[in-house]
Motif scaffolding. Structure first.
Motif, PDB file in Angstrom:
ATOM      1  N   CYS A 233       2.949  -3.378 -11.184  1.00 43.19           N
ATOM      2  CA  CYS A 233       1.498  -3.540 -10.798  1.00 43.19           C
ATOM      3  C   CYS A 233       1.312  -3.742  -9.467  1.00 43.19           C
ATOM      4  N   SER A 234       0.159  -3.929  -8.791  1.00 40.57           N
ATOM      5  CA  SER A 234      -0.035  -4.039  -7.494  1.00 40.57           C
ATOM      6  C   SER A 234      -0.366  -5.543  -7.312  1.00 40.57           C
ATOM      7  N   ARG A 235      -0.405  -6.152  -6.331  1.00 39.55           N
ATOM      8  CA  ARG A 235      -0.465  -7.572  -6.272  1.00 39.55           C
ATOM      9  C   ARG A 235      -1.606  -8.271  -6.865  1.00 39.55           C
ATOM     10  N   PRO A 236      -2.917  -7.687  -6.406  1.00 37.55           N
ATOM     11  CA  PRO A 236      -4.289  -8.313  -6.886  1.00 37.55           C
ATOM     12  C   PRO A 236      -3.878  -8.491  -8.414  1.00 37.55           C
ATOM     13  N   VAL A 237      -3.390  -7.346  -8.935  1.00 36.77           N
ATOM     14  CA  VAL A 237      -3.701  -7.373 -10.481  1.00 36.77           C
ATOM     15  C   VAL A 237      -2.445  -8.601 -11.161  1.00 36.77           C
ATOM     16  N   HIS A 248       4.976  -7.362 -10.219  1.00 36.73           N
ATOM     17  CA  HIS A 248       4.455  -7.021  -8.744  1.00 36.73           C
ATOM     18  C   HIS A 248       5.207  -6.386  -7.939  1.00 36.73           C
ATOM     19  N   THR A 249       4.933  -5.255  -7.390  1.00 40.53           N
ATOM     20  CA  THR A 249       5.843  -4.496  -6.513  1.00 40.53           C
ATOM     21  C   THR A 249       5.227  -4.676  -5.096  1.00 40.53           C
ATOM     22  N   GLY A 250       5.880  -4.145  -4.106  1.00 38.36           N
ATOM     23  CA  GLY A 250       5.287  -4.224  -2.585  1.00 38.36           C
ATOM     24  C   GLY A 250       6.175  -5.189  -1.866  1.00 38.36           C
ATOM     25  N   GLN A 251       5.556  -5.446  -0.643  1.00 35.12           N
ATOM     26  CA  GLN A 251       6.327  -6.074   0.156  1.00 35.12           C
ATOM     27  C   GLN A 251       6.319  -7.545  -0.133  1.00 35.12           C
ATOM     28  N   THR A 252       5.588  -8.215  -0.608  1.00 35.11           N
ATOM     29  CA  THR A 252       5.777  -9.518  -1.123  1.00 35.11           C
ATOM     30  C   THR A 252       6.297  -9.651  -2.585  1.00 35.11           C
ATOM     31  N   GLY A 253       6.139  -8.303  -3.406  1.00 36.52           N
ATOM     32  CA  GLY A 253       6.871  -8.461  -4.629  1.00 36.52           C
ATOM     33  C   GLY A 253       8.169  -7.866  -4.795  1.00 36.52           C
ATOM     34  N   ILE A 270      -0.440  -0.530   2.630  1.00 37.81           N
ATOM     35  CA  ILE A 270       0.880  -0.567   3.362  1.00 37.81           C
ATOM     36  C   ILE A 270       1.783  -1.542   2.859  1.00 37.81           C
ATOM     37  N   GLN A 271       1.139  -2.545   2.489  1.00 34.96           N
ATOM     38  CA  GLN A 271       2.168  -3.400   1.741  1.00 34.96           C
ATOM     39  C   GLN A 271       2.720  -3.102   0.260  1.00 34.96           C
ATOM     40  N   HIS A 272       1.769  -2.559  -0.204  1.00 34.36           N
ATOM     41  CA  HIS A 272       2.254  -2.084  -1.448  1.00 34.36           C
ATOM     42  C   HIS A 272       3.204  -1.032  -1.333  1.00 34.36           C
ATOM     43  N   ASN A 286      -5.938   8.502  -8.760  1.00 37.11           N
ATOM     44  CA  ASN A 286      -7.002   7.949  -7.976  1.00 37.11           C
ATOM     45  C   ASN A 286      -8.494   8.811  -7.952  1.00 37.11           C
ATOM     46  N   THR A 287      -9.535   8.100  -8.190  1.00 36.61           N
ATOM     47  CA  THR A 287     -10.584   8.677  -8.166  1.00 36.61           C
ATOM     48  C   THR A 287     -11.081   8.963  -6.674  1.00 36.61           C
ATOM     49  N   ASP A 288     -10.611   8.239  -5.745  1.00 40.07           N
ATOM     50  CA  ASP A 288     -10.848   8.413  -4.100  1.00 40.07           C
ATOM     51  C   ASP A 288     -10.054   9.361  -3.534  1.00 40.07           C
ATOM     52  N   PRO A 289     -10.413  10.696  -3.167  1.00 39.63           N
ATOM     53  CA  PRO A 289      -9.724  11.402  -2.730  1.00 39.63           C
ATOM     54  C   PRO A 289      -8.981  10.936  -1.325  1.00 39.63           C
ATOM     55  N   GLY A 303      -8.948  11.684 -10.046  1.00 42.12           N
ATOM     56  CA  GLY A 303      -9.707  11.658 -11.206  1.00 42.12           C
ATOM     57  C   GLY A 303      -9.373  10.240 -11.819  1.00 42.12           C
ATOM     58  N   ASP A 304     -10.205  10.035 -12.881  1.00 44.25           N
ATOM     59  CA  ASP A 304     -10.213   8.793 -13.539  1.00 44.25           C
ATOM     60  C   ASP A 304      -9.061   8.412 -14.368  1.00 44.25           C
ATOM     61  N   ALA A 305      -8.186   7.308 -14.136  1.00 46.54           N
ATOM     62  CA  ALA A 305      -7.014   7.147 -14.609  1.00 46.54           C
ATOM     63  C   ALA A 305      -7.427   7.082 -16.054  1.00 46.54           C
TER      64      ALA A 305
HETATM   65  C1  LIG Z   1       1.049 -10.218   3.827  1.00 44.17           C
HETATM   66  C2  LIG Z   1       0.536  -9.348   2.815  1.00 44.17           C
HETATM   67  C3  LIG Z   1       1.137  -9.052   1.677  1.00 44.17           C
HETATM   68  C4  LIG Z   1       0.959  -8.304   0.701  1.00 44.17           C
HETATM   69  N1  LIG Z   1       1.889  -7.660  -0.074  1.00 44.17           N
HETATM   70  C5  LIG Z   1       1.428  -6.900  -1.274  1.00 44.17           C
HETATM   71  C6  LIG Z   1       2.485  -6.303  -2.101  1.00 44.17           C
HETATM   72  O1  LIG Z   1       3.751  -6.885  -2.235  1.00 44.17           O
HETATM   73  N2  LIG Z   1       1.915  -5.783  -3.141  1.00 44.17           N
HETATM   74  C7  LIG Z   1       0.789  -5.336  -3.083  1.00 44.17           C
HETATM   75  O2  LIG Z   1       0.594  -4.372  -4.025  1.00 44.17           O
HETATM   76  N3  LIG Z   1      -0.134  -5.398  -2.419  1.00 44.17           N
HETATM   77  C8  LIG Z   1      -0.139  -6.299  -1.421  1.00 44.17           C
HETATM   78  N4  LIG Z   1      -0.869  -6.863  -0.514  1.00 44.17           N
HETATM   79  C9  LIG Z   1      -2.206  -6.470  -0.771  1.00 44.17           C
HETATM   80  C10 LIG Z   1      -2.496  -5.274  -0.222  1.00 44.17           C
HETATM   81  O3  LIG Z   1      -2.919  -5.221   1.007  1.00 44.17           O
HETATM   82  C11 LIG Z   1      -3.829  -4.543  -1.051  1.00 44.17           C
HETATM   83  O4  LIG Z   1      -4.903  -5.443  -0.894  1.00 44.17           O
HETATM   84  C12 LIG Z   1      -3.293  -4.092  -2.593  1.00 44.17           C
HETATM   85  O5  LIG Z   1      -2.093  -3.342  -2.652  1.00 44.17           O
HETATM   86  C13 LIG Z   1      -4.570  -3.510  -3.259  1.00 44.17           C
HETATM   87  O6  LIG Z   1      -4.055  -3.567  -4.695  1.00 44.17           O
HETATM   88  P1  LIG Z   1      -4.886  -2.293  -5.748  1.00 44.17           P
HETATM   89  O7  LIG Z   1      -4.460  -0.749  -5.023  1.00 44.17           O
HETATM   90  O8  LIG Z   1      -4.576  -2.510  -6.928  1.00 44.17           O
HETATM   91  O9  LIG Z   1      -6.468  -2.622  -5.470  1.00 44.17           O
HETATM   92  P2  LIG Z   1      -7.517  -1.834  -4.467  1.00 44.17           P
HETATM   93  O10 LIG Z   1      -7.123  -1.910  -3.049  1.00 44.17           O
HETATM   94  O11 LIG Z   1      -8.743  -2.383  -4.951  1.00 44.17           O
HETATM   95  O12 LIG Z   1      -7.499  -0.285  -4.949  1.00 44.17           O
HETATM   96  C14 LIG Z   1      -8.041   0.196  -6.309  1.00 44.17           C
HETATM   97  C15 LIG Z   1      -7.864   1.644  -6.414  1.00 44.17           C
HETATM   98  O13 LIG Z   1      -8.056   2.167  -7.548  1.00 44.17           O
HETATM   99  C16 LIG Z   1      -8.931   3.306  -7.113  1.00 44.17           C
HETATM  100  N5  LIG Z   1      -9.755   3.674  -8.570  1.00 44.17           N
HETATM  101  C17 LIG Z   1     -11.116   2.838  -8.996  1.00 44.17           C
HETATM  102  N6  LIG Z   1     -11.287   3.263 -10.223  1.00 44.17           N
HETATM  103  C18 LIG Z   1     -10.446   3.801 -10.707  1.00 44.17           C
HETATM  104  C19 LIG Z   1     -10.219   4.879 -11.640  1.00 44.17           C
HETATM  105  N7  LIG Z   1     -11.196   4.649 -12.959  1.00 44.17           N
HETATM  106  N8  LIG Z   1      -9.276   5.671 -11.880  1.00 44.17           N
HETATM  107  C20 LIG Z   1      -8.242   5.515 -10.895  1.00 44.17           C
HETATM  108  N9  LIG Z   1      -8.412   5.099  -9.767  1.00 44.17           N
HETATM  109  C21 LIG Z   1      -9.301   4.190  -9.605  1.00 44.17           C
HETATM  110  C22 LIG Z   1      -9.724   2.938  -6.070  1.00 44.17           C
HETATM  111  O14 LIG Z   1     -10.189   4.232  -5.495  1.00 44.17           O
HETATM  112  C23 LIG Z   1      -8.885   2.151  -5.385  1.00 44.17           C
HETATM  113  O15 LIG Z   1      -8.057   3.244  -4.297  1.00 44.17           O
HETATM  114  C24 LIG Z   1      -0.475  -7.786   0.434  1.00 44.17           C
HETATM  115  C25 LIG Z   1      -1.496  -8.227   1.660  1.00 44.17           C
HETATM  116  C26 LIG Z   1      -0.937  -8.974   2.474  1.00 44.17           C
HETATM  117  C27 LIG Z   1      -1.905  -9.181   3.432  1.00 44.17           C
END
Ligand SMILES: Cc1cc2nc3c(=O)[nH]c(=O)nc-3n(C[C@H](O)[C@H](O)[C@H](O)COP(=O)(O)OP(=O)(O)OC[C@H]3O[C@@H](n4cnc5c(N)ncnc54)[C@H](O)[C@@H]3O)c2cc1C
Ligand SMILES: Nc1ncnc2c1ncn2[C@@H]1O[C@H](COP(=O)(O)O)[C@@H](O)[C@H]1O
Lengths: 321, 249
Positions: A233-237, A248-253, A270-272, A286-289, A303-305
């Motif tokens: 998963c991504s970090r916010p998750v 959690h995968t990414g730069q800090t994961g 970029i961090q992901h 992803n829904t956002d092209p 498209g919608d996941a």
């Molecule tokens: C120092 C630092 C380190 C960080 N390290 C990491 C790290 O290691 N890993 C990491 O992941 N992040 C890291 N982050 C956070 C990173 O910058 C992003 O905030 C994070 O990756 C965003 O997670 P997300 O893509 O899940 O969420 P969001 O950015 O909220 O993206 C959600 C996406 O889902 C799409 N979406 C919405 N609804 C649907 C749907 N129904 N179907 C399909 N798509 C949909 C949207 O279009 C959007 O693109 C770090 C940030 C900092 C500042």
């Protein structure tokens, strides 16, 4: 002279990365004119130990003791360094995983060796010893020279193919002089149950905040089960507690490099990407092209996941049956 | 109980990485420098532990190996809440040099708990913490994702590929920390920034230390071919491409 490889086991079975390391060492030994000695610490059955010979280990040293079930960094460092001296090793090789990252720097100081960490391939030159690694979390590559006669190297996982090279290797018991009992004490252990280990996985199904709620992870897990994949998963998750931190995968994961990485509802910050961009093939939904993930992906669906997932699952089921 | 946090000074994670001088040097133009992300978490956690008055922690010191240009990073750490800072005055050539220099400082003025991050986000050495522990002949615990007091003893959670282990370790020791150690890094408040100006920042001369590794050249990854888009109404096509073109299914 030898290349000493620390081969890590998990409950008595070698991890895939151990075979990658032996394959790498075997190629390196060929160009350096050395042999490969594998070092195994802990209880590993004889038939499992002999598997290391399939990938080019000339000799297998085993160290067995009840005390060693827990990795104590000081104790393990002393044992590996002692084995390196005994084998007159010019290269000591470990995996660039949590265990390797804990031990390699200590071993390097102990052996007065320079360290090359997170290597991505064989050295480009032997004398001077020049090798390559990624830096800036994968945003750049580099050539690094290690100037000492003994080198400690850690190899990035999934960056070298496991290659068969069957040798008639011998297994020896090694009894180190160093004490086997360390000062750290383990109170508890929690095993990740029955799942594929993320850093070991060939296929990873990952999802982000676009999934909207932790209740929507059913199809992610279903797809992962179907493909024998690990979930990520991504970090916010993971920060939200929707998924465990170890996903959690990414730069800090975790930094991973599977053959196939699915990103559902991940924007591709970029961090992901820093943690996943070395994957051989990336699929983004992803829904956002305009989501940046599509710049890193090889295949994409706008498209919608939640709609795409069930269709993908049934399409894969169809070709599987 | 004295805590020391080793702070790396690195380009902000969104930096566009470029190289100059025939790809032998990192281009620092316009780069925003920050505390290495894991070290920022380590510092935050150290302060949380200190602030819990039940815990026997007297001070949190931060240390950075670097020339005068790293001082804003140390001041930021003081503004976040560290009690005092140390700068070892040299340009660090690699992780080995950083570890040797910090070890020397600790030998003359020991700490009970030393926190390092798992890696620097620029050169990704993942080495300083372990090296430091070996120089000092201290125990070390790596990939630490939680650290807390249970009574008088520190309890650590360590992640391995496949699970977690809980440890105790006699002090002094080095903990190499990763994410999870705390949720969000702390940011300086106005009051902290004012106070930071008056906090002690010692500058220490380096010892001689040998440089064992050297970056010779840098490369940027080749541009990726554009993403192949698949019609959401035709998901089967994706499976087909993954099987027959990419050959990954
Ligand atoms: C120092 C630092 C380190 C960080 N390290 C990491 C790290 O290691 N890993 C990491 O992941 N992040 C890291 N982050 C956070 C990173 O910058 C992003 O905030 C994070 O990756 C965003 O997670 P997300 O893509 O899940 O969420 P969001 O950015 O909220 O993206 C959600 C996406 O889902 C799409 N979406 C919405 N609804 C649907 C749907 N129904 N179907 C399909 N798509 C949909 C949207 O279009 C959007 O693109 C770090 C940030 C900092 C500042
Ligand atoms: N110049 C530095 N000064 C102080 N500590 C550092 C420095 N560079 C790295 N560190 C520490 O060592 C850890 C690992 O760094 P590295 O081995 O360079 O990847 C970082 O997370 C910091 O805690």
């Amino acid at each position: 002279m030898a290349i000493l490889v620390y081969t890590e086991n998990w409950d008595g079975a070698f991890k895939k990365v151990s075979f990658e390391l032996i394959s790498f060492a075997s190629k390196l030994a060929e160009v350096m004119g050395d042999t490969v000695t594998a070092l195994s610490i802990g209880q590993v059955p004889e038939n499992e130990l002999s598997r290391l010979g399939n990938y080019g280990a000339h000799k297998i040293l085993k160290v067995e003791s009840e005390d060693l079930t827990v990795v104590d960094n000081q104790v393990y460092t002393k044992i590996i360094a002692e084995a390196a001296s005994k084998e007159d090793a010019k290269v000591v090789l470990l995996a660039h995983n949590n265990v390797g990252k804990a031990l390699a720097p200590r071993i390097a100081v102990r052996l007065k060796a320079g360290i090359g960490s997170g290597l991505t391939g064989l050295p480009e030159n032997l004398d001077p010893f020049i090798t390559s690694k990624k830096i800036f979390s994968g945003k750049a590559g580099s050539a690094i020279e290690i100037k000492t006669p003994v080198k400690v190297l850690t190899l990035s996982q999934n960056s070298f193919e496991v290659t068969e090279n069957k040798l008639d290797s011998k297994i020896e018991t090694f009894v180190p002089e160093a004490p086997t009992k360390g000062v750290t004490s383990r109170l508890n252990m929690e095993k990740q149950s029955g799942k594929i280990i993320l850093t070991d996985a060939d296929v990873v199904v990952s999802a982000g905040r676009g999934m909207k709620s932790p209740d929507n992870w059913g199809p992610i897990e279903e797809l992962a089960d179907l493909l024998g994949a690990a979930t990520a998963c991504s970090r916010p998750v993971s920060d939200e507690g929707w998924r465990p931190h170890n996903e959690h995968t990414g730069q800090t994961g975790k930094i991973i490099a599977p053959n196939l990485y699915f990103a559902f509802g991940i924007s591709g910050a970029i961090q992901h990407l820093a943690g996943v961009s070395s994957s051989k093939c990336i699929v983004a939904v992803n829904t956002d092209p305009d989501a940046p993930i599509f710049e890193a992906a090889d295949y994409g669906i706008v498209g919608d996941a939640m709609k795409v997932l069930p269709e993908l699952i049934s399409a894969i089921r169809q070709v599987k049956s | 109980m004295k805590i020391l946090v080793c702070l790396g000074h690195v380009p902000d994670t969104t930096t566009k990485v470029k190289f100059v001088e025939n790809s032998t040097k990192f281009d620092q133009t316009g780069v925003q420098w920050v505390i290495n992300p894991w070290d920022e978490l380590a510092l935050t956690r150290a302060l949380e532990i200190k602030e819990d008055t039940g815990n026997p922690v007297n001070s949190v010191t931060v240390i950075t190996v670097g020339d005068i240009s790293v001082e804003p990073t140390i001041r930021k750490a003081l503004a976040i809440g560290a009690d005092n800072g140390i700068r070892i005055d040299m340009q660090p050539a690699d992780s080995g040099v950083v570890a040797a220099q910090i070890a020397e400082v600790i030998k003359s003025d020991p700490y009970d708990l030393i926190l390092c991050g798992i890696e620097s986000s620029d050169y990704n050495g993942a080495a300083v913490g372990g090296m430091l522990a070996e120089h000092l002949d201290y125990p070390s615990v790596s990939a630490v994702s939680s650290i807390k007091y249970e009574g008088d003893t520190l309890e650590l959670n360590r992640e391995f590929d496949g699970g977690f282990e809980t440890f105790t370790c006699p002090t002094p020791f080095v903990a190499v920390v990763q994410k999870g150690i705390t949720k969000e890094p702390r940011i300086p408040a106005m009051r902290g920034i004012m106070m930071a100006r008056k906090k002690p920042l010692a500058v220490v001369n380096p010892i001689n230390s040998e440089v064992l590794t050297e970056f010779l050249k840098f490369t940027l990854p080749e541009a990726k071919p554009p993403c192949k888009m698949v019609d959401p109404e035709n998901v089967g096509e994706l499976v087909n491409l993954l099987r027959n073109e990419a050959k990954v299914l």
